[in-house]
Design a protein around this motif. Structure first.
Motif, PDB file in Angstrom:
ATOM      1  N   SER A  82       1.160  12.605  -6.058  1.00  0.00           N
ATOM      2  CA  SER A  82       2.048  13.052  -4.981  1.00  0.00           C
ATOM      3  C   SER A  82       1.243  13.483  -3.765  1.00  0.00           C
ATOM      4  O   SER A  82       1.609  13.197  -2.621  1.00  0.00           O
ATOM      5  N   GLU A  83       0.133  14.181  -4.018  1.00  0.00           N
ATOM      6  CA  GLU A  83      -0.710  14.643  -2.914  1.00  0.00           C
ATOM      7  C   GLU A  83      -1.410  13.474  -2.239  1.00  0.00           C
ATOM      8  O   GLU A  83      -1.546  13.446  -1.005  1.00  0.00           O
ATOM      9  N   VAL A  84      -1.851  12.500  -3.018  1.00  0.00           N
ATOM     10  CA  VAL A  84      -2.458  11.288  -2.435  1.00  0.00           C
ATOM     11  C   VAL A  84      -1.459  10.621  -1.503  1.00  0.00           C
ATOM     12  O   VAL A  84      -1.790  10.253  -0.363  1.00  0.00           O
ATOM     13  N   PHE A  85      -0.230  10.460  -1.970  1.00  0.00           N
ATOM     14  CA  PHE A  85       0.812   9.829  -1.159  1.00  0.00           C
ATOM     15  C   PHE A  85       1.081  10.639   0.113  1.00  0.00           C
ATOM     16  O   PHE A  85       1.156  10.079   1.214  1.00  0.00           O
ATOM     17  N   ARG A  86       1.191  11.946  -0.029  1.00  0.00           N
ATOM     18  CA  ARG A  86       1.498  12.809   1.122  1.00  0.00           C
ATOM     19  C   ARG A  86       0.424  12.702   2.203  1.00  0.00           C
ATOM     20  O   ARG A  86       0.725  12.675   3.399  1.00  0.00           O
ATOM     21  N   ARG A  87      -0.830  12.585   1.785  1.00  0.00           N
ATOM     22  CA  ARG A  87      -1.931  12.541   2.739  1.00  0.00           C
ATOM     23  C   ARG A  87      -1.976  11.235   3.536  1.00  0.00           C
ATOM     24  O   ARG A  87      -2.436  11.221   4.670  1.00  0.00           O
ATOM     25  N   HIS A  88      -1.510  10.156   2.953  1.00  0.00           N
ATOM     26  CA  HIS A  88      -1.673   8.849   3.597  1.00  0.00           C
ATOM     27  C   HIS A  88      -0.382   8.266   4.172  1.00  0.00           C
ATOM     28  O   HIS A  88      -0.439   7.446   5.087  1.00  0.00           O
ATOM     29  N   TYR A  89       0.756   8.682   3.652  1.00  0.00           N
ATOM     30  CA  TYR A  89       2.020   8.053   4.038  1.00  0.00           C
ATOM     31  C   TYR A  89       2.473   8.480   5.432  1.00  0.00           C
ATOM     32  O   TYR A  89       2.412   9.651   5.806  1.00  0.00           O
ATOM     33  N   LYS A  90       2.918   7.493   6.202  1.00  0.00           N
ATOM     34  CA  LYS A  90       3.570   7.743   7.481  1.00  0.00           C
ATOM     35  C   LYS A  90       4.864   6.959   7.492  1.00  0.00           C
ATOM     36  O   LYS A  90       4.917   5.824   6.993  1.00  0.00           O
ATOM     37  N   GLY A  94       7.677   4.545   7.866  1.00  0.00           N
ATOM     38  CA  GLY A  94       7.633   3.159   8.322  1.00  0.00           C
ATOM     39  C   GLY A  94       6.550   2.344   7.645  1.00  0.00           C
ATOM     40  O   GLY A  94       6.568   1.111   7.707  1.00  0.00           O
ATOM     41  N   ASN A  95       5.591   3.033   6.976  1.00  0.00           N
ATOM     42  CA  ASN A  95       4.548   2.304   6.242  1.00  0.00           C
ATOM     43  C   ASN A  95       5.156   1.456   5.131  1.00  0.00           C
ATOM     44  O   ASN A  95       6.061   1.902   4.430  1.00  0.00           O
ATOM     45  N   GLN A  96       4.638   0.241   4.965  1.00  0.00           N
ATOM     46  CA  GLN A  96       5.046  -0.594   3.838  1.00  0.00           C
ATOM     47  C   GLN A  96       3.918  -0.765   2.831  1.00  0.00           C
ATOM     48  O   GLN A  96       4.150  -1.154   1.694  1.00  0.00           O
ATOM     49  N   ARG A  97       2.704  -0.426   3.253  1.00  0.00           N
ATOM     50  CA  ARG A  97       1.560  -0.424   2.334  1.00  0.00           C
ATOM     51  C   ARG A  97       0.429   0.372   2.967  1.00  0.00           C
ATOM     52  O   ARG A  97       0.265   0.391   4.188  1.00  0.00           O
ATOM     53  N   PHE A  98      -0.329   1.036   2.133  1.00  0.00           N
ATOM     54  CA  PHE A  98      -1.500   1.778   2.610  1.00  0.00           C
ATOM     55  C   PHE A  98      -2.407   2.045   1.419  1.00  0.00           C
ATOM     56  O   PHE A  98      -1.968   2.111   0.264  1.00  0.00           O
ATOM     57  N   GLY A  99      -3.701   2.183   1.697  1.00  0.00           N
ATOM     58  CA  GLY A  99      -4.686   2.278   0.638  1.00  0.00           C
ATOM     59  C   GLY A  99      -5.155   3.692   0.354  1.00  0.00           C
ATOM     60  O   GLY A  99      -4.964   4.606   1.157  1.00  0.00           O
ATOM     61  N   PHE A 100      -5.784   3.867  -0.801  1.00  0.00           N
ATOM     62  CA  PHE A 100      -6.447   5.115  -1.163  1.00  0.00           C
ATOM     63  C   PHE A 100      -7.505   4.795  -2.217  1.00  0.00           C
ATOM     64  O   PHE A 100      -7.551   3.673  -2.743  1.00  0.00           O
ATOM     65  N   GLU A 101      -8.376   5.776  -2.498  1.00  0.00           N
ATOM     66  CA  GLU A 101      -9.458   5.558  -3.454  1.00  0.00           C
ATOM     67  C   GLU A 101      -9.412   6.586  -4.575  1.00  0.00           C
ATOM     68  O   GLU A 101      -8.923   7.700  -4.393  1.00  0.00           O
ATOM     69  N   ARG A 102      -9.916   6.188  -5.732  1.00  0.00           N
ATOM     70  CA  ARG A 102      -9.858   7.058  -6.908  1.00  0.00           C
ATOM     71  C   ARG A 102     -10.676   8.326  -6.717  1.00  0.00           C
ATOM     72  O   ARG A 102     -10.362   9.370  -7.307  1.00  0.00           O
ATOM     73  N   LYS A 103     -11.709   8.273  -5.881  1.00  0.00           N
ATOM     74  CA  LYS A 103     -12.549   9.454  -5.685  1.00  0.00           C
ATOM     75  C   LYS A 103     -11.775  10.619  -5.074  1.00  0.00           C
ATOM     76  O   LYS A 103     -12.205  11.775  -5.164  1.00  0.00           O
ATOM     77  N   GLU A 104     -10.617  10.331  -4.467  1.00  0.00           N
ATOM     78  CA  GLU A 104      -9.788  11.388  -3.894  1.00  0.00           C
ATOM     79  C   GLU A 104      -9.209  12.306  -4.966  1.00  0.00           C
ATOM     80  O   GLU A 104      -8.864  13.461  -4.688  1.00  0.00           O
ATOM     81  N   PHE A 105      -9.071  11.811  -6.204  1.00  0.00           N
ATOM     82  CA  PHE A 105      -8.465  12.605  -7.266  1.00  0.00           C
ATOM     83  C   PHE A 105      -9.244  13.889  -7.519  1.00  0.00           C
ATOM     84  O   PHE A 105      -8.673  14.960  -7.710  1.00  0.00           O
ATOM     85  N   ALA A 106     -10.589  13.773  -7.544  1.00  0.00           N
ATOM     86  CA  ALA A 106     -11.435  14.938  -7.818  1.00  0.00           C
ATOM     87  C   ALA A 106     -11.283  15.988  -6.720  1.00  0.00           C
ATOM     88  O   ALA A 106     -11.192  17.193  -6.998  1.00  0.00           O
ATOM     89  N   GLU A 107     -11.239  15.534  -5.480  1.00  0.00           N
ATOM     90  CA  GLU A 107     -11.092  16.448  -4.345  1.00  0.00           C
ATOM     91  C   GLU A 107      -9.761  17.190  -4.423  1.00  0.00           C
ATOM     92  O   GLU A 107      -9.691  18.407  -4.238  1.00  0.00           O
ATOM     93  N   ILE A 108      -8.699  16.459  -4.729  1.00  0.00           N
ATOM     94  CA  ILE A 108      -7.363  17.063  -4.816  1.00  0.00           C
ATOM     95  C   ILE A 108      -7.290  18.029  -5.997  1.00  0.00           C
ATOM     96  O   ILE A 108      -6.729  19.131  -5.888  1.00  0.00           O
ATOM     97  N   ALA A 109      -7.856  17.633  -7.124  1.00  0.00           N
ATOM     98  CA  ALA A 109      -7.831  18.498  -8.305  1.00  0.00           C
ATOM     99  C   ALA A 109      -8.551  19.813  -8.030  1.00  0.00           C
ATOM    100  O   ALA A 109      -8.085  20.894  -8.420  1.00  0.00           O
ATOM    101  N   THR A 110      -9.682  19.748  -7.323  1.00  0.00           N
ATOM    102  CA  THR A 110     -10.443  20.959  -6.990  1.00  0.00           C
ATOM    103  C   THR A 110      -9.637  21.858  -6.062  1.00  0.00           C
ATOM    104  O   THR A 110      -9.543  23.076  -6.270  1.00  0.00           O
ATOM    105  N   GLU A 111      -9.039  21.269  -5.032  1.00  0.00           N
ATOM    106  CA  GLU A 111      -8.265  22.044  -4.062  1.00  0.00           C
ATOM    107  C   GLU A 111      -7.054  22.730  -4.695  1.00  0.00           C
ATOM    108  O   GLU A 111      -6.706  23.848  -4.339  1.00  0.00           O
TER     109      GLU A 111
END
Length: 276
Positions: free
Chosen positions: A23-31, A33-50
């Motif tokens: 959910s946090e990954v989506f919130r950070r990248h979604y705007k 009107g977007n129909q597709r957007f990318g993210f990386e697995r390394k973001e999981f560790a950052e979000i989990a720590t925060e």
């Protein structure tokens, strides 16, 4: 008893933990009107720590869960326009995309003719199969349903094939067959196996096709999805890609029965001598 309770608690916590992270990954990248957007697995560790979340040991399982087992959180699904849904697709090694697509609805037709097949499944296999998927793959294999359905001679090359596909990342094919027809043309057949309540996956079919194109470029790819309707009744679908979507090429229903249960009337129907 304590261990059993602890195990149950862990199983219940995992989806919530996965949901918070995705959910946090989506919130950070979604705007809007977007129909597709990318993210990386390394973001999981950052979000989990925060967020003070215990990071899953197998970070890839977070993605696998939402691809094939669990629904995405409502915070994500509620942003999809009517008639569309969000999916997570591979976009490289440890790279992914959220994509907005039309739902794939492939289910057995209610009034499809059922073809009775003499059951060649060894009884010991049925007695010890470890779940619907394994039982289904075994029944398809022992009864040569891929051969019957596609009209080719097919052999199982490997099941649960894990490999890496360029532009997608790691994938798993439930079972992979290779086959040949009477004219000598050769085929590669990735098979999806689905239990009664499981859904046919657009992404799995797309990944299977991409894998076959990369690793077997000289062979014609004919993706198949098999689904249990009952313990001995199996729906088989041949799938393909057309106009950027997954389509059903053909569908047949087979029932595995004792040879003595196939009547002369059944045979007359199958031969076209009598209407169903």
């Amino acid at each position: 008893m304590v261990k059993a309770k602890e195990s149950k608690v862990k199983k219940e916590k995992a989806p919530n933990r996965y949901s918070e992270i995705i959910s946090e990954v989506f919130r950070r990248h979604y705007k809007k009107g977007n129909q597709r957007f990318g993210f990386e697995r390394k973001e999981f560790a950052e979000i989990a720590t925060e967020k003070g979340i215990e990071l899953p040991k197998n970070q890839g399982d977070t993605i696998y869960s939402f691809k094939y087992r669990a629904s995405l959180p409502t915070s994500i699904t509620d942003t999809a326009p009517e008639g569309y849904e969000w999916i997570i697709a591979g976009a490289g090694v440890a790279k992914y995309e959220f994509r907005l697509v039309k739902p794939l609805n492939i289910s057995p037709r209610e009034h499809q003719l059922v073809v009775k097949i003499p059951d060649a499944t060894p009884e010991i296999i049925g007695a010890h199969a470890l779940g619907d998927e394994q039982a289904l793959l075994a029944k398809v294999r022992y009864n040569r349903l891929v051969d019957i359905f596609l009209g080719i001679t097919a052999s199982s090359l490997q099941n649960h094939l894990r490999t890496t596909v360029q532009g997608i990342g790691q994938i798993e094919i439930d079972e992979l067959y290779v086959g040949i027809d009477r004219s000598g043309s050769q085929y590669v057949v990735p098979v999806q196996a689905k239990g009664g309540k499981d859904k046919h996956g657009r992404q799995q079919t797309e990944q299977d096709i991409a894998c076959c194109r990369q690793k077997f470029p000289a062979l014609r790819c004919r993706p198949v999805s098999a689904q249990f309707m009952t313990n001995n009744k199996i729906a088989m679908f041949e799938l393909t890609e057309q106009d950027g979507d997954i389509r059903v090429v053909s569908e047949e229903h087979y029932e595995l029965v004792p040879a003595s249960s196939i009547s002369a009337e059944d045979l007359a129907i199958y031969s076209g001598k009598k209407k169903a």
